[in-house]
Design an enzyme around this catalytic site. Structure first.
Site, PDB file in Angstrom:
ATOM      1  N   ASP A 194       4.763 -34.708  16.720  1.00  0.00           N
ATOM      2  CA  ASP A 194       4.124 -36.241  17.092  1.00  0.00           C
ATOM      3  C   ASP A 194       3.819 -36.205  18.420  1.00  0.00           C
ATOM      4  O   ASP A 194       3.244 -37.260  19.019  1.00  0.00           O
ATOM      5  CB  ASP A 194       5.364 -37.268  16.721  1.00  0.00           C
ATOM      6  CG  ASP A 194       6.508 -37.192  17.598  1.00  0.00           C
ATOM      7  OD1 ASP A 194       6.613 -35.959  18.307  1.00  0.00           O
ATOM      8  OD2 ASP A 194       7.347 -38.110  17.603  1.00  0.00           O
ATOM      9  N   SER A 195       4.000 -35.023  19.299  1.00  0.00           N
ATOM     10  CA  SER A 195       3.208 -34.814  20.582  1.00  0.00           C
ATOM     11  C   SER A 195       1.729 -35.095  20.360  1.00  0.00           C
ATOM     12  O   SER A 195       1.169 -35.384  21.511  1.00  0.00           O
ATOM     13  CB  SER A 195       3.544 -33.437  21.078  1.00  0.00           C
ATOM     14  OG  SER A 195       3.081 -32.499  20.199  1.00  0.00           O
ATOM     15  N   LYS A 224      10.625 -32.591  10.234  1.00  0.00           N
ATOM     16  CA  LYS A 224      11.643 -32.383  11.669  1.00  0.00           C
ATOM     17  C   LYS A 224      11.731 -33.992  11.924  1.00  0.00           C
ATOM     18  O   LYS A 224      10.990 -35.045  11.898  1.00  0.00           O
ATOM     19  CB  LYS A 224      10.880 -31.909  12.860  1.00  0.00           C
ATOM     20  CG  LYS A 224      11.567 -31.870  14.092  1.00  0.00           C
ATOM     21  CD  LYS A 224      11.225 -30.832  14.881  1.00  0.00           C
ATOM     22  CE  LYS A 224      10.091 -31.365  15.992  1.00  0.00           C
ATOM     23  NZ  LYS A 224      10.449 -32.363  16.820  1.00  0.00           N
ATOM     24  N   GLU A 271      15.539 -28.903  22.870  1.00  0.00           N
ATOM     25  CA  GLU A 271      14.338 -29.364  23.887  1.00  0.00           C
ATOM     26  C   GLU A 271      15.078 -29.865  25.112  1.00  0.00           C
ATOM     27  O   GLU A 271      15.912 -30.626  25.184  1.00  0.00           O
ATOM     28  CB  GLU A 271      13.619 -30.649  23.331  1.00  0.00           C
ATOM     29  CG  GLU A 271      12.360 -30.781  24.463  1.00  0.00           C
ATOM     30  CD  GLU A 271      11.353 -31.567  23.952  1.00  0.00           C
ATOM     31  OE1 GLU A 271      11.191 -32.213  22.751  1.00  0.00           O
ATOM     32  OE2 GLU A 271      10.479 -32.054  24.757  1.00  0.00           O
TER      33      GLU A 271
HETATM   34  O1  KIV Z   1       6.054 -33.119  18.881  1.00  0.00           O
HETATM   35  C1  KIV Z   1       6.042 -32.133  19.305  1.00  0.00           C
HETATM   36  O2  KIV Z   1       5.270 -31.200  19.605  1.00  0.00           O
HETATM   37  C2  KIV Z   1       7.655 -31.395  19.355  1.00  0.00           C
HETATM   38  C3  KIV Z   1       7.749 -30.117  20.305  1.00  0.00           C
HETATM   39  C4  KIV Z   1       7.888 -30.602  21.635  1.00  0.00           C
HETATM   40  C5  KIV Z   1       8.814 -29.385  19.499  1.00  0.00           C
HETATM   41  O3  KIV Z   1       8.466 -31.807  18.726  1.00  0.00           O
END
Ligand code: KIV
Length: 280
Positions: free
Chosen positions: A49-50, A118, A187
């Site tokens: 979700d980044s 996730k 993280e």
């Molecule tokens: O959303 C994302 O890209 C992530 C990474 C920081 C692992 O959760």
């Protein structure tokens, strides 16, 4: 039925079995061309979700919706054939109850055909993980710095530099492990806390801003290839994509302005013979 288990992809058990053995290479992707580039090179592609920040220009991940995750997840699945693909459940789509999480995860898995979801794991989320896993949904947990909690934390804050934070991150990691997740992202935590989590849990840890002792590493691809002019401390830049794009665009803009583009080889000519149907 066009969605099926593609036997050429790495599987959830194969990733889980890497614990303490072969390192897991992870990166994010949000579209089909990037997924196609990464697919032969990495083990795990995360549709993170980044994407709210690196694709849509949002300040945090809080504005990302389930529909956005599904749209990008479908694109990444189309562009890849080999890597295990995991899609993030976004803020607001899973925290209310295990049932809400199940509805969201089922949509993600059915509409994208990804292999796992996730979730950021604080509070009661480990119970939700257990609920999902018992119903056939593989889950990656996410502990330590949880970007979806940025408003509670007052920003993206590294965890584990003080004893209380350390205990709660360790407790989250243990709970995610017990709940049946098959891997966890760790993280933004102090290195020795990441080491301790990796020693303690039975599943692979995938570090980002954590420690080389983690069972794998993941980065946001756009950071790693240098698409932005700012790089967080934990990112190593392996490319200078922003400069490369700029270097390509500058002569293009000059050629357009001077009339040098398009040239003879880049135009179509009238043909006196043949037809459109003959394909000439
Ligand atoms: O959303 C994302 O890209 C992530 C990474 C920081 C692992 O959760």
């Amino acid at each position: 039925m066009s969605q099926h288990i593609n036997s050429s992809r790495l599987t959830v058990p194969q990733i889980r079995d890497r614990k303490g053995k072969e390192k897991i290479v992870g990166l994010t992707a949000h579209n089909a061309p990037m997924a196609a580039v990464l697919d032969p090179l990495v083990d795990l592609i995360l549709v993170g979700d980044s994407l709210g920040m690196v694709v849509h220009g949002l300040p945090t991940t809080v504005g990302v919706t389930l529909d956005m995750m599904i749209m990008h997840g479908r694109a990444v699945m189309r562009g890849s054939t080999r890597a295990l693909v995991v899609v993030d459940l976004p803020f607001g789509s899973y925290e209310r109850s295990p049932q809400q999480a199940h509805d969201s995860a089922v949509r993600v898995m059915q509409e994208t055909a990804c292999q796992a979801v996730k979730v950021e794991a604080g509070g009661g989320v480990p119970e939700t993980i257990e609920f999902l896993v018992r119903r056939g949904i593989p889950v990656v947990g996410h502990v330590g710095l949880r970007p979806q909690a940025a408003n509670v934390d007052g920003g993206f804050k590294v965890k584990g530099r003080w004893a209380t934070e350390r205990d709660s991150a360790l407790a989250d990691a243990r709970a995610v492990d017990r709940a049946g997740a098959f891997a966890m992202v760790v993280e933004g935590v102090a290195r020795d806390l990441a080491d301790e989590i990796t020693r303690e849990v039975s599943i692979p840890t995938i570090g980002i801003g954590a420690s080389p002792s983690c069972d794998g590493q993941i980065l946001v691809t756009d950071d790693m290839i240098g698409l932005f002019d700012w790089t967080p401390k934990f990112v190593r830049r392996y490319g200078a994509m922003r400069d490369l794009v700029s270097q390509a665009v500058q002569p293009y803009a000059a050629d357009v302005r001077s009339g040098a583009f398009p040239g003879a080889a880049e135009m179509y000519n009238f043909k006196s013979k043949g037809t459109a149907a003959s394909g000439d």
